[in-house]
Write a protein that holds these residues in place. Structure first.
Motif, short mmCIF file in Angstrom:
data_model
loop_
_atom_site.label_atom_id
_atom_site.label_comp_id
_atom_site.label_asym_id
_atom_site.label_seq_id
_atom_site.Cartn_x
_atom_site.Cartn_y
_atom_site.Cartn_z
N GLN A 146 0.85 -1.20 0.00
CA GLN A 146 0.00 0.00 0.00
C GLN A 146 0.88 1.25 0.00
OE1 GLN A 146 -2.58 0.25 3.38
NE2 GLN A 146 -3.53 2.16 2.74
N VAL A 147 0.62 2.12 -0.95
CA VAL A 147 1.41 3.34 -1.05
C VAL A 147 0.93 4.36 -0.02
CG1 VAL A 147 2.02 5.27 -2.53
CG2 VAL A 147 1.85 2.97 -3.50
N GLN A 148 1.91 4.95 0.67
CA GLN A 148 1.59 6.03 1.61
C GLN A 148 2.53 7.19 1.40
OE1 GLN A 148 1.56 4.14 5.61
NE2 GLN A 148 -0.58 4.80 5.67
N LEU A 149 1.95 8.38 1.36
CA LEU A 149 2.71 9.62 1.36
C LEU A 149 2.25 10.40 2.59
CD1 LEU A 149 2.39 10.67 -2.40
CD2 LEU A 149 4.24 9.39 -1.32
N VAL A 150 3.19 10.71 3.47
CA VAL A 150 2.84 11.36 4.72
C VAL A 150 3.61 12.67 4.86
CG1 VAL A 150 2.74 11.15 7.22
CG2 VAL A 150 2.38 9.12 5.79
N GLU A 151 2.86 13.76 4.87
CA GLU A 151 3.46 15.08 5.01
C GLU A 151 3.62 15.44 6.49
OE1 GLU A 151 0.45 15.29 1.51
OE2 GLU A 151 0.55 14.46 3.55
N SER A 152 4.59 16.28 6.77
CA SER A 152 4.78 16.79 8.13
C SER A 152 5.47 18.15 8.06
CB SER A 152 5.62 15.83 8.97
OG SER A 152 6.91 15.66 8.41
N GLY A 153 5.41 18.88 9.16
CA GLY A 153 6.12 20.15 9.26
C GLY A 153 5.26 21.39 9.22
N GLY A 154 4.00 21.24 8.90
CA GLY A 154 3.14 22.41 8.85
C GLY A 154 2.84 22.97 10.23
N ARG A 155 2.76 24.30 10.31
CA ARG A 155 2.45 24.96 11.57
C ARG A 155 2.17 26.42 11.32
NH1 ARG A 155 6.77 28.04 13.22
NH2 ARG A 155 8.87 27.45 12.48
N LEU A 156 1.91 27.16 12.37
CA LEU A 156 1.73 28.61 12.29
C LEU A 156 3.10 29.28 12.27
CD1 LEU A 156 -0.01 31.21 12.53
CD2 LEU A 156 0.14 30.92 15.02
N VAL A 157 3.30 30.19 11.34
CA VAL A 157 4.56 30.92 11.23
C VAL A 157 4.26 32.37 10.88
CG1 VAL A 157 4.83 30.27 8.79
CG2 VAL A 157 6.85 30.89 10.14
N GLN A 158 5.11 33.27 11.34
CA GLN A 158 4.91 34.68 11.07
C GLN A 158 5.33 35.04 9.66
OE1 GLN A 158 6.94 36.92 14.13
NE2 GLN A 158 5.20 36.73 15.53
N PRO A 159 4.75 36.09 9.09
CA PRO A 159 5.20 36.55 7.77
C PRO A 159 6.69 36.83 7.78
CG PRO A 159 3.13 37.61 8.36
CD PRO A 159 3.60 36.86 9.58
N GLY A 160 7.36 36.43 6.71
CA GLY A 160 8.80 36.58 6.62
C GLY A 160 9.57 35.40 7.19
N GLY A 161 8.89 34.52 7.85
CA GLY A 161 9.54 33.36 8.46
C GLY A 161 9.80 32.23 7.49
N SER A 162 10.39 31.17 8.01
CA SER A 162 10.74 30.01 7.21
C SER A 162 10.12 28.75 7.80
CB SER A 162 12.26 29.83 7.14
OG SER A 162 12.88 30.92 6.49
N LEU A 163 9.94 27.76 6.93
CA LEU A 163 9.38 26.49 7.34
C LEU A 163 9.87 25.42 6.38
CD1 LEU A 163 7.35 25.76 9.58
CD2 LEU A 163 5.53 25.94 7.90
N ARG A 164 10.06 24.22 6.90
CA ARG A 164 10.48 23.11 6.05
C ARG A 164 9.45 21.99 6.17
NH1 ARG A 164 15.28 21.88 3.63
NH2 ARG A 164 15.66 19.67 3.11
N LEU A 165 8.84 21.65 5.05
CA LEU A 165 7.90 20.53 5.00
C LEU A 165 8.62 19.28 4.52
CD1 LEU A 165 4.81 22.24 3.29
CD2 LEU A 165 5.43 22.17 5.71
N SER A 166 8.16 18.14 5.02
CA SER A 166 8.71 16.86 4.60
C SER A 166 7.60 15.93 4.14
CB SER A 166 9.48 16.20 5.75
OG SER A 166 10.61 16.96 6.11
N CYS A 167 7.96 15.04 3.24
CA CYS A 167 7.03 14.02 2.76
C CYS A 167 7.76 12.68 2.79
CB CYS A 167 6.58 14.35 1.34
SG CYS A 167 5.58 13.05 0.56
N ALA A 168 7.23 11.74 3.55
CA ALA A 168 7.82 10.41 3.65
C ALA A 168 6.99 9.44 2.80
CB ALA A 168 7.85 9.94 5.09
N ALA A 169 7.66 8.74 1.91
CA ALA A 169 6.98 7.82 1.00
C ALA A 169 7.28 6.37 1.36
CB ALA A 169 7.42 8.09 -0.44
N SER A 170 6.26 5.53 1.23
CA SER A 170 6.45 4.10 1.45
C SER A 170 5.52 3.33 0.53
CB SER A 170 6.18 3.74 2.92
OG SER A 170 4.85 4.06 3.27
N GLY A 171 5.88 2.07 0.27
CA GLY A 171 5.04 1.23 -0.55
C GLY A 171 5.19 1.41 -2.05
N LEU A 172 6.18 2.21 -2.47
CA LEU A 172 6.43 2.40 -3.90
C LEU A 172 7.93 2.46 -4.15
CD1 LEU A 172 5.70 6.14 -4.92
CD2 LEU A 172 6.37 5.38 -2.65
#
Length: 122
Positions: free
Chosen positions: A1-27
């Motif tokens: 079974q294919v799974q794509l799982v995102e993480s890293g989202g949150r509240l951030v102030q304008p001008g700020g930085s954020l890093r999102l990740s996606c972990a894949a399995s089953g493919l």
């Protein structure tokens, strides 16, 4: 079974930085181009960034060029989106997706994650 799982989202102030990740399995990760898409409240889902299977080719929507950077680690079956100089209009649920074809066909992606919420607000 294919799974794509995102993480890293949150509240951030304008001008700020954020890093999102996606972990894949089953493919077979190297058999797929990957992409980030987003959907803001009341709007249609839109393409953000795409990367080919090897990571040697990337492309972005105009509004994030120079601010966002997509990358992938084929040894770890992960993909990331580094987002800098965030703006309130970047607020959305961010989805990762996988498809064998590149460039990506936003309306014909094989697999989707469930999304992670990014909120840019003071």
């Amino acid at each position: 079974q294919v799974q794509l799982v995102e993480s890293g989202g949150r509240l951030v102030q304008p001008g700020g930085s954020l890093r999102l990740s996606c972990a894949a399995s089953g493919l077979t990760f190297t058999g797929y181009a990957m992409g980030w898409f987003r959907q803001a409240p009341g709007k249609e889902r839109e393409f953000v960034a795409g990367i080919n299977w090897s990571g040697t080719s990337t492309y972005y929507r105009d509004s994030v060029k120079g601010r966002f950077n997509i990358s992938r680690d084929n040894a770890k079956n992960t993909m990331s989106l580094q987002m800098n100089a965030l703006k309130p209009e970047d607020t959305a649920v961010y989805y990762c997706a996988a498809d064998p074809d590149y460039p990506l066909a936003p309306y014909d992606m094989d697999y989707w994650g469930k999304g992670t919420l990014v909120t840019v607000s003071a």
